[in-house]
Every structure is written in structure tokens, then in C-alpha cells.
Design a protein around this motif. Structure first.
Motif, PDB file in Angstrom:
ATOM      1  N   GLU A   1       0.933  -1.011   0.177  1.00 14.09           N
ATOM      2  CA  GLU A   1      -0.110   0.109   0.079  1.00 14.09           C
ATOM      3  C   GLU A   1       0.157   1.427  -0.052  1.00 14.09           C
TER       4      GLU A   1
ATOM      5  N   TYR B   1       2.300   1.417  -3.589  1.00 13.96           N
ATOM      6  CA  TYR B   1       0.880   1.880  -4.227  1.00 13.96           C
ATOM      7  C   TYR B   1       0.743   3.729  -4.073  1.00 13.96           C
ATOM      8  N   ILE B   2       1.038   4.451  -2.875  1.00 15.20           N
ATOM      9  CA  ILE B   2       0.454   5.566  -2.705  1.00 15.20           C
ATOM     10  C   ILE B   2       2.612   5.830  -3.005  1.00 15.20           C
TER      11      ILE B   2
ATOM     12  N   LEU C   1       1.173   6.237  -6.487  1.00 16.74           N
ATOM     13  CA  LEU C   1       1.074   7.744  -7.582  1.00 16.74           C
ATOM     14  C   LEU C   1       1.170   8.784  -6.964  1.00 16.74           C
TER      15      LEU C   1
END
Length: 95
Positions: free
Chosen positions: A7, A10-11, A14
């Protein structure tokens, strides 16, 4: 709430950031701390708080807008990757 390294990665993707494995683990711990803090705030009883009360005495403090010319254009644009005349080109970030 448990935050996984996936996670965090993933952040980071982005946000166009790159973390080492150690940094990602530290970031996951910090995210967990932040989310735990929000969970503790969520436990407060706010049923008696009236949010729709508006006071006439409360006025925003606005600063006066003052325009100024930035003289050193070379210094202003020193970190820009791509320009056309005085326009800064930025990459498309919408997925």
C-alpha cells in the motif's frame, strides 16, 4: 489499522515517489500511527456540538494583495525541466 508495504508503494507510485525498503517500512509505521490517531478522535461524542452556529463577529482576516515583479527570471526558472517561451510544461498526471 495495519498498512502494508504494498500500500505504501502504491501511494508512492501515485505521488511519483520512490522509497527504499527501509523507508517504506518506516512510512507504513507512520501511516499506521496517523490512522490510529484518527480512530481515537472518532471515539469522541460530538452529538452536542452545534456546527451550524454562525457568529456575525467572525470575519476573515484577509491580507492585501500586492503585486510585485520578480527580477531574476533565471533563478525563478532554474528548476524547470521544459518550457515554451514563459510557459512551464508539466507532465500529464491523470491515470
Amino acid at each position: 489499522m495495519k498498512i502494508s508495504i504494498d500500500e505504501v508503494n502504491y501511494i508512492a507510485k501515485l505521488a511519483k515517489l520512490k522509497f527504499t525498503e527501509e523507508e517504506a517500512e518506516k512510512m507504513a509505521e507512520e501511516f499506521e500511527g496517523i490512522l490510529n490517531h484518527f480512530e481515537s478522535i472518532d471515539k469522541f461524542d460530538l452529538s452536542d456540538v452545534q456546527l451550524d452556529i454562525y457568529s456575525e463577529d467572525l470575519m476573515p482576516h484577509l491580507r492585501k494583495d500586492v503585486t510585485s515583479v520578480f527580477e531574476d527570471k533565471k533563478k525563478l526558472y532554474q528548476n524547470v525541466k521544459s518550457m515554451t517561451n514563459t510557459c512551464i510544461k508539466v507532465p500529464k498526471i491523470i491515470e
